[in-house]
Design a protein around this motif. Sequence first.
Motif, short mmCIF file in Angstrom:
data_model
loop_
_atom_site.label_atom_id
_atom_site.label_comp_id
_atom_site.label_asym_id
_atom_site.label_seq_id
_atom_site.Cartn_x
_atom_site.Cartn_y
_atom_site.Cartn_z
N UNK A 36 0.87 -1.18 0.00
CA UNK A 36 0.00 0.00 0.00
C UNK A 36 0.90 1.23 0.00
N UNK A 37 0.65 2.14 -0.91
CA UNK A 37 1.54 3.29 -1.00
C UNK A 37 0.92 4.47 -1.72
N UNK A 38 1.73 5.49 -1.86
CA UNK A 38 1.32 6.72 -2.53
C UNK A 38 2.16 6.85 -3.79
N UNK A 39 1.58 6.44 -4.91
CA UNK A 39 2.32 6.43 -6.18
C UNK A 39 2.36 7.80 -6.84
N UNK A 40 1.44 8.68 -6.48
CA UNK A 40 1.43 10.03 -7.03
C UNK A 40 0.65 10.14 -8.31
N UNK A 41 0.65 11.27 -8.92
CA UNK A 41 1.44 12.45 -8.53
C UNK A 41 0.87 13.20 -7.33
N UNK A 42 -0.38 12.91 -6.95
CA UNK A 42 -1.01 13.58 -5.82
C UNK A 42 -1.10 12.62 -4.64
N UNK A 43 -1.60 13.13 -3.52
CA UNK A 43 -1.89 12.28 -2.37
C UNK A 43 -0.84 12.27 -1.30
N UNK A 44 0.31 12.85 -1.55
CA UNK A 44 1.37 12.86 -0.55
C UNK A 44 1.18 13.94 0.50
N UNK A 45 1.93 13.80 1.58
CA UNK A 45 1.92 14.79 2.66
C UNK A 45 3.34 14.90 3.20
#
Length: 171
Positions: free
Chosen positions: A104-113
């Motif tokens: 489970x992860x944050x592949x982007x380009x959005x959604x990061x913090x």
Amino acid sequence: MVDEKQLEILSIQIGKLLLQQGKTVTTAESCTGGWIAKVLTDIAGSSAYFHRGFVTYSNDAKHQMIGVQNELFQQFGAVSAQVVSEMATGALKEAAADYAVSVSGIAGPDGGSIEKPVGTVWFGFAQKQADGSSDVITKQCLFQGDRNQVRLESTCYALEFLLQIISKKSS
């Protein structure tokens, strides 16, 4: 840079070891969208050790298909050690497999913090024990690149670490 040949070689090595051990593997994938299962099943004869995988992209799917507790999403977020641990153990149980890998992860380009930037990926690796319980290892990585590169690197890392775990069982 990871390429398809590298993924194929890893998948072949994993398959050979699973066949030697008479064991099976399953996957529970979010950010990779089934890519790990795809490369494992690209190998002819993989149905002998790969019976099913779970693409659980939403939190609802993680909860409904493999039993991840909703409280974990609220407390830790979907991209966390706690969630991938439950994903791996849930997939192991639902597939009646010997090994499970979850991601489970944050592949982007959005959604990061700030706490979890784009490229943050958590992995869970579960093994069924002789007494029927499971042992889980969680790992976190931070990958660079665009969405495709993060997903590709995640797939490769999952296969490499899974191979290490399976190799230890055969030595």
